[in-house]
Design an enzyme around this catalytic site. Sequence first.
Site, mmCIF file in Angstrom:
data_model
loop_
_atom_site.group_PDB
_atom_site.id
_atom_site.type_symbol
_atom_site.label_atom_id
_atom_site.label_comp_id
_atom_site.label_asym_id
_atom_site.label_seq_id
_atom_site.Cartn_x
_atom_site.Cartn_y
_atom_site.Cartn_z
ATOM 1 C CE LYS A 115 -4.405 -1.786 0.844
ATOM 2 N NZ LYS A 115 -5.754 -1.736 1.344
ATOM 3 C CE LYS A 197 -6.193 -8.574 -2.192
ATOM 4 N NZ LYS A 197 -6.621 -8.178 -0.854
ATOM 5 C CE LYS A 200 -13.387 -4.105 -0.035
ATOM 6 N NZ LYS A 200 -12.413 -3.635 0.969
HETATM 7 P P1 ATP Z 1 -8.583 -3.194 -0.786
HETATM 8 O O1 ATP Z 1 -8.505 -3.451 -2.253
HETATM 9 O O2 ATP Z 1 -9.339 -1.943 -0.430
HETATM 10 O O3 ATP Z 1 -7.286 -3.338 -0.071
HETATM 11 P P2 ATP Z 1 -9.618 -5.838 -0.396
HETATM 12 O O4 ATP Z 1 -10.405 -6.128 -1.601
HETATM 13 O O5 ATP Z 1 -8.300 -6.484 -0.241
HETATM 14 O O6 ATP Z 1 -9.522 -4.297 -0.186
HETATM 15 P P3 ATP Z 1 -10.487 -6.092 2.384
HETATM 16 O O7 ATP Z 1 -11.565 -5.272 2.958
HETATM 17 O O8 ATP Z 1 -9.116 -5.666 2.733
HETATM 18 O O9 ATP Z 1 -10.589 -6.200 0.803
HETATM 19 O O10 ATP Z 1 -10.714 -7.612 2.746
HETATM 20 C C1 ATP Z 1 -11.828 -8.171 3.380
HETATM 21 C C2 ATP Z 1 -11.671 -9.662 3.440
HETATM 22 O O11 ATP Z 1 -11.713 -10.210 2.110
HETATM 23 C C3 ATP Z 1 -10.344 -10.146 4.041
HETATM 24 O O12 ATP Z 1 -10.599 -11.291 4.839
HETATM 25 C C4 ATP Z 1 -9.518 -10.528 2.853
HETATM 26 O O13 ATP Z 1 -8.565 -11.531 3.145
HETATM 27 C C5 ATP Z 1 -10.583 -11.046 1.902
HETATM 28 N N1 ATP Z 1 -10.169 -10.892 0.503
HETATM 29 C C6 ATP Z 1 -9.973 -9.731 -0.156
HETATM 30 N N2 ATP Z 1 -9.629 -9.964 -1.428
HETATM 31 C C7 ATP Z 1 -9.582 -11.311 -1.578
HETATM 32 C C8 ATP Z 1 -9.275 -12.181 -2.673
HETATM 33 N N3 ATP Z 1 -8.944 -11.699 -3.862
HETATM 34 N N4 ATP Z 1 -9.355 -13.517 -2.467
HETATM 35 C C9 ATP Z 1 -9.712 -14.020 -1.260
HETATM 36 N N5 ATP Z 1 -9.998 -13.252 -0.190
HETATM 37 C C10 ATP Z 1 -9.946 -11.914 -0.333
#
Ligand code: ATP
Length: 333
Positions: A115, A197, A200
Amino acid sequence: MFNNQLVSFSGIQPSGNLTIGNYLGALKNFASYSEKYKCFYCVVDEHAITVRQNPADLRRRTYETLALYLAAGLDPEKNTLYVQSHVHEHAELAWILNCFTMFGELSRMTQFKDKSAKHADNINAGLFTYPVLMAADILLYQTDVVPVGIDQKQHVEICRDIAQRLNQIYPDLFTVPEPVIPVHGQKIMSLAEPTKKMSKSDENVNAVVYILDDRDTIVRKFRRAVTDSDTVVRYAEGKDGINNLINIYSSFTGKNTEEIEREFDGKGYGDFKVAVGEVCADALKPVQDKYYEILSDKPALEAQMKKGAEEASYVARRTLSKVQKKLGFVQVR
Ligand code: ATP
Ligand code: LTN
């Protein structure tokens, strides 16, 4: 443990539209703990501001994320669903834990490194101490299990280290939690760059399938998913695109890799991609229908937030007070 019941805790940031990564890695699995565990699921708005947020968007997404918790099947009678900033003990415990967390260990966190690279103009102290607030979230509820995607494993591990460190100085202060990571949904990859990964906050909307995407959009995105030049649907090292689609199909259907390979024996990537899109759209449809119904009643959602915050505060207050007492803070209540 809470009142002799094992505790499950997790959180999702209201930092964007939720993806099927959030769904398969986290949200979908939350409900499976409802029967046996005391569950706390939080919308972590304080974590979200470690990256700049537009206030109107943050407010709207906080409602939307809570509505998705409910739509994904979390019964508010069996689960405590709330917003992190409504329970001030999270920030208070985080301060205390900050004083027991080392600069060196926070510097090793891969999410911080990623980040910081992505937001080079805003490497703030909150981004650095993000895992400490997450540890406070978890430890406040004497949590036993933390259902998360694999990207959060390192954060749960630092939370365990912090808990063990405090327990050595002040015996029996915290339950030491375990991460629970799903086999197939642990890391859903981007459809455009399957070594990355699915996130969002990705700017390429075609790389990401959102929980609220409509059927046509979902199928179209899977059709365009980047794969290799092979044609046989088989899980193999280096075939990141197809491996990702097999994982997604497996997570939605419960079928294992061999069953999937057999099912698509003699069929090409094209048929498989459409099938993945269809099972995904079918699985998300009931969640979407429920979501729009829940979101249309804002007063009910607010009542829900209030009830959740009251339940959470009751437990959080107890733990914080125990910590303050053990540390030597004067209590005059
Ligand atoms: P950002 O893109 O804003 O960092 P993010 O999509 O990684 O957000 P978070 O709110 O940080 O989402 O994650 C919420 C939950 O979803 C966490 O338990 C995280 O491990 C899970 N998660 C997020 N993205 C994935 C993915 N691509 N595959 C599996 N689990 C995920
Ligand atoms: N850090 C997590 C969100 C999060 C969380 C938590 C998850 C905040 N607090 C407590 C589990 C338990 C993330 O970025 N996905």
